[in-house]
Scaffold this active site. Sequence first.
Site, PDB file in Angstrom:
ATOM      1  N   HIS A  82       0.855  -1.195   0.000  1.00 18.18           N
ATOM      2  CA  HIS A  82       0.000   0.000   0.000  1.00 18.18           C
ATOM      3  C   HIS A  82       0.886   1.238   0.000  1.00 18.18           C
ATOM      4  O   HIS A  82       1.681   1.433   0.914  1.00 18.18           O
ATOM      5  CB  HIS A  82      -0.910   0.019   1.238  1.00 18.18           C
ATOM      6  N   TYR A 209      -8.993   5.767   7.097  1.00 20.30           N
ATOM      7  CA  TYR A 209      -9.129   6.192   8.491  1.00 20.30           C
ATOM      8  C   TYR A 209     -10.139   7.333   8.482  1.00 20.30           C
ATOM      9  O   TYR A 209      -9.857   8.395   7.922  1.00 20.30           O
ATOM     10  CB  TYR A 209      -7.797   6.693   9.059  1.00 20.30           C
ATOM     11  N   PRO A 301      -4.272   0.805  18.815  1.00 20.70           N
ATOM     12  CA  PRO A 301      -4.074   0.232  17.476  1.00 20.70           C
ATOM     13  C   PRO A 301      -4.088   1.237  16.314  1.00 20.70           C
ATOM     14  O   PRO A 301      -3.738   0.867  15.197  1.00 20.70           O
ATOM     15  CB  PRO A 301      -5.235  -0.755  17.344  1.00 20.70           C
ATOM     16  N   LYS A 305       1.114   0.198  15.086  1.00 22.66           N
ATOM     17  CA  LYS A 305       2.533   0.190  15.431  1.00 22.66           C
ATOM     18  C   LYS A 305       2.967  -1.013  16.287  1.00 22.66           C
ATOM     19  O   LYS A 305       4.157  -1.288  16.419  1.00 22.66           O
ATOM     20  CB  LYS A 305       2.883   1.480  16.200  1.00 22.66           C
ATOM     21  N   TYR A 396       4.078   6.566   9.714  1.00 21.57           N
ATOM     22  CA  TYR A 396       3.275   5.394   9.358  1.00 21.57           C
ATOM     23  C   TYR A 396       4.143   4.321   8.694  1.00 21.57           C
ATOM     24  O   TYR A 396       3.992   3.130   8.971  1.00 21.57           O
ATOM     25  CB  TYR A 396       2.133   5.808   8.430  1.00 21.57           C
TER      26      TYR A 396
HETATM   27  C1  PHB Z   1      -5.873  -4.052  10.562  1.00 23.35           C
HETATM   28  O1  PHB Z   1      -5.925  -4.302   9.345  1.00 23.35           O
HETATM   29  O2  PHB Z   1      -6.226  -4.890  11.395  1.00 23.35           O
HETATM   30  C2  PHB Z   1      -5.413  -2.714  11.026  1.00 23.35           C
HETATM   31  C3  PHB Z   1      -4.887  -1.829  10.099  1.00 23.35           C
HETATM   32  C4  PHB Z   1      -4.470  -0.564  10.515  1.00 23.35           C
HETATM   33  C5  PHB Z   1      -4.569  -0.212  11.847  1.00 23.35           C
HETATM   34  C6  PHB Z   1      -5.076  -1.103  12.775  1.00 23.35           C
HETATM   35  C7  PHB Z   1      -5.498  -2.357  12.368  1.00 23.35           C
HETATM   36  O3  PHB Z   1      -4.187   1.029  12.237  1.00 23.35           O
END
Ligand code: PHB
Length: 402
Positions: A82, A209, A301, A305, A396
């Site tokens: 990605h 997000y 989460p 990280k 990130y």
């Molecule tokens: C996930 O795909 O489980 C996931 C992805 C990004 C995050 C948290 C969880 O920030």
Amino acid sequence: MPAVTSTRTQVAIVGGGPAGLMLSHLLHRAGIDSVVVDHRTVEEIRTTHRAGILERDSVRLLAETGVYESGHERVITDGDRHGGIYLRFGGESHHVDFEHLVGASVWLYPQTDVFVDLHAARTRDGGDVRYGISGVAVHDLDTDLPRVTYADEDGQAQEVTADLVVGADGSRSTCRDLVEGRQRYSRTYPFAWFGILCEAPRSSDELIYARSERGFALISQRTDSVQRMYFQCDPAEDAGAWSDDRIWSELQARLAGPDGFQLNEGPVIERTVLPFRSFVQTPMRSGRLLLAGDAAHTVPPTGAKGLNLALADTRVLAEVVERALGKGDLDVLDDYTDRALARVWKAQHFSYWMTTMLHQVPGQQEHRDFDELRQLGELTSLVSSEAGATYLAEGYTGWPTA
Ligand code: PHB
């Protein structure tokens, strides 16, 4: 039958998740023996869903240290690269292009697959990994030969003696209680995530997000036909009380907007509430005991990280352990806490920052109104400024390893 069966190794590792297995793998490459013990079964770990994003250096660590047989780097072939994420607010999506901003990508490759790959690598290389055991305890840390004791699957008492013990035993670590002079720093949040796995096609090429008046939502992915999504909820929420319809109407409401974004729905096949906490314990070394991963630090989460930090710990830890055992000089281990913590605190800030930028904090209406407009100001300045977006992209995709 002898009272206790004893094994001598160089490093006893408590915890056989990705951190414990990666450390054992890196030590093996450096010619150092280890034994890994975990009270969970391989099946339990393999089926516990966790986050799915790997930083650039985490991918390198997996792909370039012999975890896979050459030419079969599953993280590359089965993972999805990605090049950015979408930040969605005010009902519109804004692309943050990591490739353009910092020349780096992340990989969508679930933690459960990382575990499966590392477990396969240790098994292939004859590693001593012991799962499904009970009553793990660490003794004699004040001597030159600490011991880890437990009962194996048949109830037989076992003991592993080692030069060093590593606690990679996760967020409910018992090893961390054995660190002398420990200091703990933590922060709780008045919300949690409701996480689902569902059978549906992807709704987006990259992760979304989303900040909305109803709270945060994250649209992640797993495969062409299974998706992972989350939405902010009360920490006391009962996941079982939510029907599929209620879940979808909440997610749809948080993603709706004038741009006509379509969220694909399907049967929900798993639902869980994930707690939120920021936590750091220091030092990460006490004599012959060292901590790695969630045992020493947990992050919320947002930003994914946790696993990446754990893998970064193992890289530093393997290096200092190799030097310490090679020289017979334990003082070398002193470096570990400082080097690991430098990254840990950056990631603590990053996770906290992403969390507070995107979540609604329950409380007085007057403060909520202010925070809502302030958050929109923050998000707008981020997506309209190359400097702001670059900070996000750098954090990130992961800071260079110290
Ligand atoms: C996930 O795909 O489980 C996931 C992805 C990004 C995050 C948290 C969880 O920030």
